[in-house]
Design an enzyme around this catalytic site. Structure first.
Site, mmCIF file in Angstrom:
data_model
loop_
_atom_site.group_PDB
_atom_site.id
_atom_site.type_symbol
_atom_site.label_atom_id
_atom_site.label_comp_id
_atom_site.label_asym_id
_atom_site.label_seq_id
_atom_site.Cartn_x
_atom_site.Cartn_y
_atom_site.Cartn_z
ATOM 1 N N HIS A 1 -19.187 -4.718 3.516
ATOM 2 C CA HIS A 1 -19.124 -3.594 3.113
ATOM 3 C C HIS A 1 -20.503 -2.941 4.080
ATOM 4 C CE1 HIS A 1 -20.404 0.093 0.895
ATOM 5 N NE2 HIS A 1 -21.123 -0.665 1.388
ATOM 6 N N SER B 1 -15.660 -1.609 6.763
ATOM 7 C CA SER B 1 -15.721 -2.069 5.078
ATOM 8 C C SER B 1 -14.577 -3.805 4.469
ATOM 9 C CB SER B 1 -15.023 -1.050 4.115
ATOM 10 O OG SER B 1 -14.777 -1.785 2.655
ATOM 11 N N HIS C 1 -7.868 5.881 -3.570
ATOM 12 C CA HIS C 1 -8.440 4.427 -3.836
ATOM 13 C C HIS C 1 -9.438 3.830 -4.730
ATOM 14 C CE1 HIS C 1 -12.838 2.226 -3.489
ATOM 15 N NE2 HIS C 1 -12.245 2.391 -2.410
#
Lengths: 343, 343
Positions: free
Chosen positions: A311, A208, A287
């Site tokens: 990603h 990513s 996250h």
């Protein structure tokens, strides 16, 4: 608006996607499209590990091999320095013809991992071979593809399956009929400083990345001051404590070109299975913070944002991934999760 | 660990839930359990609307009716003041026997909504009758149930389907086999100051509440200073701009007991369908901020947190919901979404 799943891979779903047919994503995103003849790709992460200065010429063997016949359709290189001062330089090579990779690897494997070239440096290879059903890409922008998308023949139009939790799974063609659950157990073979790992099935890799090379002024400051530190904290959580949540390994790497770092970075992490990656992304504080920072950034800048995001995610069968570490420090890659004993 | 879906409502899934069987939620939560004989409940939101001081005695008729035979098994009351100074006092009554509700409503409807009692005040009724397959509850704590959970016979043990996006859907028994998609169109009947709305099918109601009555000291300050303003901002977004994302109506109410506000509040919102509620919760900046504030609060306090949280969510067929507004201001409840003309 089109499905992220290419037309020739759409099958009757036994597992519905998470959004209804009239779902409209809040912003555009795109996926890489390959010609239907491509059935499987190979992603080879080839690492050189050392302390101190980069050993002169140590990467020449890879560069020579990449340029040889059956070499990868694309490769790039990135660097990570661990808290203990260990540097990993990772060369990532992509093939869209597994047979070509096999021929190439037979020819060049020994020059990277063989006993004859052991010189005290660490070398490793993490190789996965996802079929096109087992793998997805996503990009915020058209043009300048990165990673496996460089091999593709072009871009989709705006795709529907993104901008919601579960989009990643819904973009993987196999999720139409399969839970992508982990199965079996890893096998670890140790021979002194050489460790081979054959993983369980359903192991998951995400790469990513972000490219802030086009950003200027306020946007650049916002990325570097508001977003990147939050991203870094999440990457460090995964590196140091990821195993508690099913993340076997995380690297946060800076792309290098001609030996010098450029304004591109990516995280690359191995997960027990797609669902534990989903759980971290959706609800772990580290996250959620990244997501919040990115949302503030993108909602402040709107379509003017010049940050590029992409990603690629793969979920592979046991026989589609292999890991080999030669003279690497403890904890390198999957060693930390599967082979804890000191080397 | 048990399923949120009670054993007698578990069916073979044609639609998988979002988490695998080995999913472990990050913290405990519970659902209300009713005896299997309960097949459908009724939730009647009965509103009184006025400007200025509360009209003396205007709620007596409801209190008398609630105490009559076939009255609700539970009711509570809450208050909201709109930016224009309009106050709504909402009496929420719950039945677990639809036949009893029907008898009660036949007897008492005219005393609340009939022409004979029109006196310039606004009065409204939003009534839904979800079957047990169409409805779920969730609570952070055992004891002191709120809302429809008061009617239940007890609590589950720790349930599995929570702590991830999609848990709300996965707790609704009908989601095992049904997409819970919207179907059809609403019908609006206007007769002067009286408006009746029969909605489309798949309309969704959430009541989501918090009780900070047990909090003290630092925890209380954290709730009031760090969490509540963020929650309020999200509620105000839904009230003012929710229709852009499929939220027809949102009220943010403070519970009143004996006419006085207590340390409990809840949001109550009508949505086009469950999926648009999911999208707001998962990714709209206003709810991501609420989620982030709640996570910081709960992770700071850990199990010592004394804030109590609950919600109930229903998705009903067109014939299981009815809305009637008498002499209410523009924009009240579903009028804002379905009957824009001034009264």
């Amino acid at each position: 608006m089109e499905s992220a799943i290419p037309a020739h891979l759409i099958t009757e779903r036994s597992r519905p996607r998470r959004v209804p047919d009239d779902y409209a994503p809040p912003y555009p995103s795109f996926v890489a499209r390959s010609r239907p003849q491509v059935q499987q790709v190979v992603m080879a992460y080839l690492g050189l590990q050392f302390r101190g200065d980069e050993p002169t010429g140590a990467l020449d063997v890879l560069d020579t091999a990449f340029a040889d016949s059956d070499g990868p359709g694309h490769h790039d290189r990135a660097r990570q320095v661990a808290p203990d001062g260990t540097t990993d330089i990772v060369s990532i090579a992509y093939w869209d013809d597994p047979a070509a990779f096999e021929r190439w690897f037979v020819t060049h494997r020994e020059s990277w991992l063989g006993d004859a070239v052991r010189d005290g440096l660490g070398r490793w290879a993490e190789v996965l071979r996802p079929t096109v059903e087992e793998h997805e890409t996503l990009s915020s922008s058209l043009g300048r593809p990165e990673g496996v998308a460089v091999l593709a023949d072009g871009w989709s139009g705006e795709v529907q399956e993104h901008g919601y939790w579960g989009g990643m799974r819904d973009r993987i063609p196999l999720s139409q009929t399969d839970a992508l659950a982990p199965v079996g157990s890893p096998v670890v073979e140790r021979d002194g400083g050489r460790v081979r790992i054959r993983p369980h099935g359903g192991i998951c890799l995400i790469r990513s990345g972000q490219d802030w090379g086009d950003t200027e002024g306020t946007e650049r400051l916002m990325y570097l001051q508001d977003v990147e530190p939050v991203l870094r904290a999440g990457m460090e959580f995964l590196r140091d404590d990821g195993r508690t949540i099913g993340c076997f390994s995380n690297r946060y790497l800076t792309v290098v070109e001609n030996g010098e770092p450029v304004d591109r970075s990516f995280g690359m992490s191995w997960w027990r299975s797609l669902d534990v990656l989903e759980r971290w992304a959706e609800s772990h504080p580290t996250h959620v913070a990244i997501f919040g920072a990115a949302m503030r950034y993108l909602s402040t800048l709107g379509p003017a944002a010049r940050l590029r995001l992409y990603h690629e995610v793969s979920v592979v069968r046991a026989d589609e991934a292999s890991f080999e570490y030669v003279d690497c420090r403890e904890g390198t890659g999957l060693l930390g999760a599967f082979a804890e004993d000191p080397l």
